[in-house]
Design an enzyme around this catalytic site. Sequence first.
Site, PDB file in Angstrom:
ATOM      1  N   GLN A  13      15.167  17.269  30.750  1.00  0.00           N
ATOM      2  CA  GLN A  13      15.508  16.216  31.652  1.00  0.00           C
ATOM      3  C   GLN A  13      15.941  16.788  33.074  1.00  0.00           C
ATOM      4  O   GLN A  13      16.346  17.605  33.216  1.00  0.00           O
ATOM      5  CB  GLN A  13      16.922  15.471  31.387  1.00  0.00           C
ATOM      6  CG  GLN A  13      16.735  14.879  30.007  1.00  0.00           C
ATOM      7  CD  GLN A  13      15.867  13.597  30.107  1.00  0.00           C
ATOM      8  OE1 GLN A  13      15.689  13.099  31.278  1.00  0.00           O
ATOM      9  NE2 GLN A  13      15.570  12.827  29.114  1.00  0.00           N
ATOM     10  N   TYR A  43      10.611  12.677  19.045  1.00  0.00           N
ATOM     11  CA  TYR A  43      10.443  12.906  20.207  1.00  0.00           C
ATOM     12  C   TYR A  43      11.417  13.976  20.602  1.00  0.00           C
ATOM     13  O   TYR A  43      12.010  14.013  21.679  1.00  0.00           O
ATOM     14  CB  TYR A  43      10.302  11.884  21.160  1.00  0.00           C
ATOM     15  CG  TYR A  43       9.293  10.845  21.010  1.00  0.00           C
ATOM     16  CD1 TYR A  43       7.950  11.089  21.096  1.00  0.00           C
ATOM     17  CD2 TYR A  43       9.649   9.646  20.445  1.00  0.00           C
ATOM     18  CE1 TYR A  43       6.949  10.046  20.553  1.00  0.00           C
ATOM     19  CE2 TYR A  43       8.814   8.788  20.085  1.00  0.00           C
ATOM     20  CZ  TYR A  43       7.417   8.815  20.162  1.00  0.00           C
ATOM     21  OH  TYR A  43       6.628   7.944  19.627  1.00  0.00           O
ATOM     22  N   ASP A  56       8.253  16.276  16.820  1.00  0.00           N
ATOM     23  CA  ASP A  56       7.718  16.456  17.998  1.00  0.00           C
ATOM     24  C   ASP A  56       6.240  17.082  17.998  1.00  0.00           C
ATOM     25  O   ASP A  56       6.162  18.067  17.246  1.00  0.00           O
ATOM     26  CB  ASP A  56       8.468  17.152  19.076  1.00  0.00           C
ATOM     27  CG  ASP A  56       8.255  16.887  20.455  1.00  0.00           C
ATOM     28  OD1 ASP A  56       9.116  16.295  21.202  1.00  0.00           O
ATOM     29  OD2 ASP A  56       7.099  17.298  20.957  1.00  0.00           O
ATOM     30  N   ASP A  85      13.605   9.298  22.219  1.00  0.00           N
ATOM     31  CA  ASP A  85      13.260   9.459  23.488  1.00  0.00           C
ATOM     32  C   ASP A  85      11.638   9.733  24.077  1.00  0.00           C
ATOM     33  O   ASP A  85      11.484  10.903  24.193  1.00  0.00           O
ATOM     34  CB  ASP A  85      13.961  10.595  24.080  1.00  0.00           C
ATOM     35  CG  ASP A  85      13.998  10.852  25.732  1.00  0.00           C
ATOM     36  OD1 ASP A  85      13.356   9.955  26.262  1.00  0.00           O
ATOM     37  OD2 ASP A  85      14.342  11.788  26.017  1.00  0.00           O
ATOM     38  N   CYS A  99      12.256   5.520  29.417  1.00  0.00           N
ATOM     39  CA  CYS A  99      11.760   5.730  30.969  1.00  0.00           C
ATOM     40  C   CYS A  99      10.993   4.608  31.433  1.00  0.00           C
ATOM     41  O   CYS A  99      10.160   4.707  32.614  1.00  0.00           O
ATOM     42  CB  CYS A  99      11.159   7.027  31.104  1.00  0.00           C
ATOM     43  SG  CYS A  99       9.705   7.486  30.149  1.00  0.00           S
TER      44      CYS A  99
END
Length: 405
Positions: A231, A257, A278, A322, A349
Amino acid sequence: YVLPGEEVRAAARKRQKKLLWADLLEVICPAKERGQPKCPHFQKCGGCHYQHISAAEQLRLKKEILQETLSRLGGISWDGPIREHAAEPYGYRNRAQWAVRQGMPRALGYFLPESSVILPIDECPVLSPLLAETFLKLQDMSRSGTLPARVKEIEAFADSRDQKIALNVAFERFPKPAAELIAAFHNALPQLESLLLLDQKKNKFELAGTGYLTQDAGGYQYRVSHLSFFQVNRLLIEDLLETVVANARGDLALDLYAGVGFFTLPLAKTFRKVVSVDANLAATRDLKANAELAGVSIACYNEHVEEFLKKTRERPELVVLDPPRTGLGSQAAKHLAEIDAREIVYLSCDPSTLARDMAVLTDSARKPKEIAAPSNRYEITEMHLFDLFPQTFHIETLVRLRKSP
């Protein structure tokens, strides 16, 4: 760059039946919320979109956009509170890109690389102090002619303490031996901890340094390699971590993820078993190293989440996901609903892909007709807006869902 209620003069650029694109020429009657941008390159750089709006008004508009998008695209009507999480709107970014064309930087900050504006930039108020200093030195290298030739793009990362830097530098092709290129950057940037060079013509990488930076959050240390994700808002990651993980505990948690294990590590302290998924191999390697350092055991799967959900027999109590901007996807959302988790925490997002996935998980009327109704239906219990990208249109949303009785 126009606010609701403003009267402006604009030049039409493209028309459709019910849609018009135009470029702002002049604000004739400004809204009372309009302010003076802090950066002299606002509207030219492309990295910021909202510097003409106060921080409070930015949050209000983002919540309005989020609610409208969820309703229009997903049929999601949320009447509960959207909890705001915001920090200082300047000096927050610990990652940025700097594209170079004809030896001159054309943008600085978190910008779209396809921006065609070419201009020298001596400051960027949204960057962390060390990143701002780093890009100023890169600017000086460009002006003095010491920046190596054929650089196409530079991506820089700062650690959580804003003391060390890692660079990804892409060349059309290496103009000199790698050792000379490495020396040029190390001589100019004393805080440079790790450097990754790419010769695009030969598809060849050269690494100098540790190969990663360490990010601290929530009492954990995260190794983040050059090709991994972390992030970018250094001021909000603690709040984000605490809100996602909250007081969750139980037998099994699934982290989709998972990246370098930002949520995985704290989950491993409160769940008997944690499974991470992932597709990024570099991130999975980082996660394993981070888990070993933290003294926790995690079942790691290096594969695409969509493929994992099709075949898994895991029955977690909690799922954290995420995904990137593309979201989970309607079919994968159906598979997620079928694994029968008691609670899902979805960090998004992009409100539009969030709306699409929520339509499936909540079995909304806006769910795609080709997607059969999942056997489990979820309802939203909390919604949070994390302003990870102030001064931009980007919206980070955290939705907590619980399985309906």
